[in-house]
Design an enzyme around this catalytic site. Structure first.
Site, mmCIF file in Angstrom:
data_model
loop_
_atom_site.group_PDB
_atom_site.id
_atom_site.type_symbol
_atom_site.label_atom_id
_atom_site.label_comp_id
_atom_site.label_asym_id
_atom_site.label_seq_id
_atom_site.Cartn_x
_atom_site.Cartn_y
_atom_site.Cartn_z
ATOM 1 N N ASN A 88 52.497 37.133 40.570
ATOM 2 C CA ASN A 88 52.306 38.503 41.047
ATOM 3 C C ASN A 88 53.505 38.884 41.929
ATOM 4 O OD1 ASN A 88 51.602 40.604 42.920
ATOM 5 N ND2 ASN A 88 49.501 40.449 42.199
ATOM 6 N N HIS A 128 54.732 41.876 46.181
ATOM 7 C CA HIS A 128 55.299 41.880 47.528
ATOM 8 C C HIS A 128 56.820 41.922 47.556
ATOM 9 C CE1 HIS A 128 51.440 42.137 49.165
ATOM 10 N NE2 HIS A 128 51.026 41.012 48.601
ATOM 11 N N HIS A 158 50.108 44.948 40.534
ATOM 12 C CA HIS A 158 48.961 45.782 40.880
ATOM 13 C C HIS A 158 49.483 47.181 41.212
ATOM 14 C CE1 HIS A 158 45.110 46.221 43.603
ATOM 15 N NE2 HIS A 158 45.254 47.220 42.744
ATOM 16 N N ARG A 207 48.622 50.223 42.691
ATOM 17 C CA ARG A 207 47.537 50.736 43.540
ATOM 18 C C ARG A 207 47.559 52.253 43.533
ATOM 19 N NH1 ARG A 207 45.409 46.536 47.249
ATOM 20 N NH2 ARG A 207 44.198 48.256 48.062
ATOM 21 N N ARG A 222 51.403 51.714 47.356
ATOM 22 C CA ARG A 222 52.016 51.130 48.553
ATOM 23 C C ARG A 222 53.112 50.111 48.221
ATOM 24 N NH1 ARG A 222 47.071 47.570 51.012
ATOM 25 N NH2 ARG A 222 46.011 49.568 50.826
ATOM 26 N N GLU A 266 47.076 44.829 37.122
ATOM 27 C CA GLU A 266 45.838 44.926 37.886
ATOM 28 C C GLU A 266 45.685 46.375 38.291
ATOM 29 O OE1 GLU A 266 46.381 42.529 41.310
ATOM 30 O OE2 GLU A 266 46.416 40.666 40.193
ATOM 31 N N THR A 271 43.166 43.009 48.243
ATOM 32 C CA THR A 271 41.896 43.105 47.528
ATOM 33 C C THR A 271 40.889 42.160 48.184
ATOM 34 O OG1 THR A 271 43.289 43.375 45.588
ATOM 35 C CG2 THR A 271 40.939 43.152 45.196
ATOM 36 N N GLU A 307 38.562 36.816 36.003
ATOM 37 C CA GLU A 307 39.354 36.118 37.019
ATOM 38 C C GLU A 307 38.464 35.965 38.245
ATOM 39 O OE1 GLU A 307 43.319 37.602 37.716
ATOM 40 O OE2 GLU A 307 43.324 36.832 39.776
ATOM 41 N N HIS A 322 43.909 34.788 44.151
ATOM 42 C CA HIS A 322 43.842 35.433 45.461
ATOM 43 C C HIS A 322 43.849 34.390 46.578
ATOM 44 C CE1 HIS A 322 43.198 38.291 48.655
ATOM 45 N NE2 HIS A 322 43.575 39.192 47.778
HETATM 46 N N1 PXP Z 1 44.607 38.211 41.432
HETATM 47 C C1 PXP Z 1 44.194 39.461 41.745
HETATM 48 C C2 PXP Z 1 43.187 40.112 40.852
HETATM 49 C C3 PXP Z 1 44.714 40.146 42.857
HETATM 50 O O1 PXP Z 1 44.281 41.389 43.146
HETATM 51 C C4 PXP Z 1 45.706 39.516 43.639
HETATM 52 C C5 PXP Z 1 46.315 40.254 44.789
HETATM 53 O O2 PXP Z 1 46.939 41.414 44.327
HETATM 54 C C6 PXP Z 1 46.118 38.233 43.267
HETATM 55 C C7 PXP Z 1 45.535 37.585 42.177
HETATM 56 C C8 PXP Z 1 47.190 37.510 44.009
HETATM 57 O O3 PXP Z 1 46.783 37.229 45.312
HETATM 58 P P1 PXP Z 1 47.816 36.594 46.325
HETATM 59 O O4 PXP Z 1 48.896 37.590 46.552
HETATM 60 O O5 PXP Z 1 46.989 36.329 47.539
HETATM 61 O O6 PXP Z 1 48.339 35.329 45.690
#
Ligand code: PXP
Length: 237
Positions: free
Chosen positions: A7, A10, A43, A45, A49, A70, A101, A151, A191
């Site tokens: 992901n 960030h 993601h 959003r 953001r 996402e 999330t 998931e 997550h």
């Molecule tokens: N999976 C989903 C569905 C999420 O919403 C997120 C955060 O956007 C993640 C995985 C990844 O989470 P993290 O950034 O804490 O690794």
């Protein structure tokens, strides 16, 4: 062996801190692929953001592994998804005031909206996954929509303090994983997973995919994106 979806939200968070053009999550995706990412996750959003519409559009053209979007079940998001056509959409809950999330999508409470979103996405040839809490009720309700995957939200495991609490949350994920497999769905999790807590989750029977963002991007600041992905891949395999 579980696959790794990286992901890259960030990377965009850092860019948006200055409303500029760098660092570009599109570059981040390429570096993640070079490090062995099996998939790229973003993601989009509703408040934009971090990831922007432009990022999703360019990533659709450049990402060579699977692209997982996402998004919330909001009609605006489903419209974007059906236009851009990522390989997979993971439906997530979204509250504007949250930092991240905070829990799984409640597919029982939001049954009608989820059904409508799943139908539109699948009609566009997109694989659908539902991001839910590790609860048998949520898993069984998910299966009824005819989605391909779920998931499991690993936030409670990641936030558990102490070995006993962590073991309890891991057992909850293991039980949920068994239910996911028994209803014939693909199993993913994510997550709050980090280099320190990922291994027991990666070892759960039938674990198909882990989606990990913050921890990889945090390490990438110091070691580079490809190396950070390589190190996470080594751990989960
Ligand atoms: N999976 C989903 C569905 C999420 O919403 C997120 C955060 O956007 C993640 C995985 C990844 O989470 P993290 O950034 O804490 O690794």
């Amino acid at each position: 062996m579980a696959t790794l979806g990286v992901n890259i939200d960030h990377i965009a968070t850092i860019r948006q801190a200055r409303q500029t053009v760098e660092p570009d999550p599109v570059w981040g995706a390429a570096m993640a692929e070079l490090g062995g990412a099996d998939g790229i996750t973003v993601h989009l959003r509703e408040d934009r953001r971090h990831i922007q519409d432009r990022d999703l559009e360019v990533l659709r053209k450049t990402v060579q592994v699977g692209l997982n979007l996402e998004c919330a079940i909001a009609p605006e998001m489903i419209e974007i998804a059906t236009r851009v056509r990522p390989d997979k959409v993971t439906l997530v809950p979204e509250r504007r005031e949250e930092v991240t999330t905070e829990g799984g999508l409640d597919v029982v409470t939001h049954r009608d909206a989820v059904a409508a979103a799943v139908e539109r996405l699948q009609a566009s040839g997109i694989i659908v996954s539902l991001f839910i809490d590790p609860s048998p009720t949520q898993i069984e309700a998910s299966a009824a929509f005819g989605v391909e995957a779920v998931e499991l939200h690993t936030g409670c495991y990641a936030n558990a303090v102490g070995a006993a609490a962590q073991a309890e949350r891991l057992a909850e994920l293991a039980t949920a994983g068994d239910v996911v497999r028994s209803v014939g769905l693909e199993l993913a999790a994510g997550h709050g997973l980090t280099y320190r807590n990922v291994v027991p989750v990666a070892r759960l029977p039938g674990m198909g995919e882990l989606n990990i963002g913050h921890s990889i991007v945090a390490r990438a600041v110091f070691v580079g994106m490809s190396q950070a992905v390589r190190e996470m891949k080594a751990l989960i395999s």
